[in-house]
Design a protein around this motif. Structure first.
Motif, short mmCIF file in Angstrom:
data_model
loop_
_atom_site.label_atom_id
_atom_site.label_comp_id
_atom_site.label_asym_id
_atom_site.label_seq_id
_atom_site.Cartn_x
_atom_site.Cartn_y
_atom_site.Cartn_z
N HIS A 88 0.39 3.30 10.10
CA HIS A 88 -1.03 3.06 10.36
C HIS A 88 -1.82 3.03 9.05
O HIS A 88 -1.61 3.90 8.18
CB HIS A 88 -1.59 4.16 11.27
N ASP A 89 -2.72 2.08 8.94
CA ASP A 89 -3.63 2.03 7.80
C ASP A 89 -4.53 3.27 7.83
O ASP A 89 -5.04 3.65 8.88
CB ASP A 89 -4.48 0.75 7.85
N ILE A 90 -4.72 3.86 6.66
CA ILE A 90 -5.50 5.10 6.56
C ILE A 90 -7.00 4.85 6.80
O ILE A 90 -7.74 5.77 7.12
CB ILE A 90 -5.25 5.75 5.17
N GLN A 125 -6.58 -8.03 -3.08
CA GLN A 125 -5.46 -7.09 -2.88
C GLN A 125 -5.76 -5.82 -3.66
O GLN A 125 -6.01 -5.88 -4.87
CB GLN A 125 -4.15 -7.72 -3.37
N GLU A 126 -5.74 -4.68 -2.96
CA GLU A 126 -6.03 -3.41 -3.62
C GLU A 126 -4.76 -2.63 -3.93
O GLU A 126 -4.67 -1.99 -4.97
CB GLU A 126 -6.97 -2.57 -2.75
N VAL A 127 -3.82 -2.64 -3.02
CA VAL A 127 -2.56 -1.93 -3.25
C VAL A 127 -1.51 -2.96 -3.66
O VAL A 127 -1.21 -3.90 -2.89
CB VAL A 127 -2.12 -1.16 -1.99
N LEU A 158 3.42 -5.40 -1.74
CA LEU A 158 3.24 -6.36 -0.65
C LEU A 158 3.09 -5.66 0.71
O LEU A 158 3.88 -4.77 1.03
CB LEU A 158 4.44 -7.30 -0.61
N HIS A 159 2.08 -6.04 1.46
CA HIS A 159 1.90 -5.48 2.81
C HIS A 159 1.25 -6.51 3.72
O HIS A 159 0.36 -7.24 3.32
CB HIS A 159 1.07 -4.19 2.76
N LEU A 160 1.72 -6.49 4.94
CA LEU A 160 1.19 -7.34 6.00
C LEU A 160 0.30 -6.46 6.89
O LEU A 160 0.79 -5.50 7.49
CB LEU A 160 2.37 -7.92 6.81
P1 AMP Z 1 -5.28 -4.56 0.52
O1 AMP Z 1 -6.73 -4.78 0.21
O2 AMP Z 1 -4.68 -5.68 1.33
O3 AMP Z 1 -4.47 -4.22 -0.71
O4 AMP Z 1 -5.25 -3.34 1.50
C1 AMP Z 1 -4.72 -2.08 1.19
C2 AMP Z 1 -4.79 -1.27 2.46
O5 AMP Z 1 -4.02 -0.10 2.26
C3 AMP Z 1 -6.21 -0.83 2.84
O6 AMP Z 1 -6.49 -1.30 4.15
C4 AMP Z 1 -6.13 0.69 2.77
O7 AMP Z 1 -6.90 1.32 3.76
C5 AMP Z 1 -4.65 0.96 2.95
N1 AMP Z 1 -4.15 2.20 2.36
C6 AMP Z 1 -4.34 2.63 1.10
N2 AMP Z 1 -3.72 3.81 0.91
C7 AMP Z 1 -3.10 4.11 2.08
C8 AMP Z 1 -2.29 5.21 2.52
N3 AMP Z 1 -1.98 6.24 1.72
N4 AMP Z 1 -1.84 5.18 3.79
C9 AMP Z 1 -2.15 4.16 4.62
N5 AMP Z 1 -2.90 3.11 4.26
C10 AMP Z 1 -3.37 3.08 3.01
#
Ligand code: AMP
Ligand code: ZN
Length: 115
Positions: free
Chosen positions: A32-34, A96-98, A101-103
Motif C-alpha cells: 500500500h502507498d503510504i 518521479q519522486e522515488v 521503478l513502481h507501478l
Molecule cells: P512517484 O511520484 O511515482 O515516485 O511516487 C512515489 C510514491 O511512493 C508516492 O505515492 C509516495 O506516497 C510513495 N511512498 C514513498 N515512501 C513510501 C513508503 N515508505 N511506503 C509506501 N509508499 C511510499
C-alpha cells in the motif's frame, strides 16, 4: 538480487523498513502507498533495483508483464470492483519522486484525493 543501499523501496524489499504488503513473489512486491490518492492505492515494484522506465528494455519484458498482469487480481482481492487507474512516473518531468521503478494502481469509490 541487486539492491541500492540508499533506496527506500530496496529497504522495503529487504525488510529493513515496514510496508503493508499485499503480494510478493520471487520477482515483484506489492504494498500500500503510504500517502494514498484513492481509497485503494498500491505500488507494484520489481524486487531488483531498477531506477525507472529509462532503464527498462527487452530484458525486462517479462518482469513488467508480471507487474501489470498481477494487478487485476490484487485489486479484486482488495475489493475494487468498479475500475482503477495504472500510473508510472518517470524522471523529473514525469514527477518521479522515488527512484525505484513502481507501478501505481489506484481504485475505489470517488472522490479521490488526486488523480
Ligand atoms: P512517484 O511520484 O511515482 O515516485 O511516487 C512515489 C510514491 O511512493 C508516492 O505515492 C509516495 O506516497 C510513495 N511512498 C514513498 N515512501 C513510501 C513508503 N515508505 N511506503 C509506501 N509508499 C511510499
Ligand atoms: Zn531500489
Amino acid at each position: 538480487m541487486s539492491h541500492d543501499a540508499t533506496c527506500i523501496f530496496c529497504k522495503i524489499v529487504e525488510g529493513k523498513i515496514p510496508a503493508k504488503k499485499v503480494y510478493e513473489d520471487e520477482d515483484i512486491l506489492a504494498f500500500h502507498d503510504i500517502n494514498p490518492w484513492a481509497p485503494v492505492h498500491i505500488l507494484i515494484i520489481p524486487k531488483r533495483h531498477i531506477t525507472s522506465m529509462v532503464d527498462v528494455g527487452p530484458a525486462e519484458q517479462a518482469l513488467l508483464g508480471k507487474m501489470m498482469a498481477v494487478s487485476p487480481r490484487l485489486m479484486l482481492e482488495l475489493g475494487v470492483t468498479n475500475g482503477y487507474r495504472h500510473l508510472i512516473n518517470t524522471g523529473a518531468d514525469g514527477r518521479q519522486e522515488v527512484m525505484h521503478l513502481h507501478l501505481h494502481v489506484m481504485g475505489g469509490p470517488r472522490p479521490w484525493l488526486k488523480g
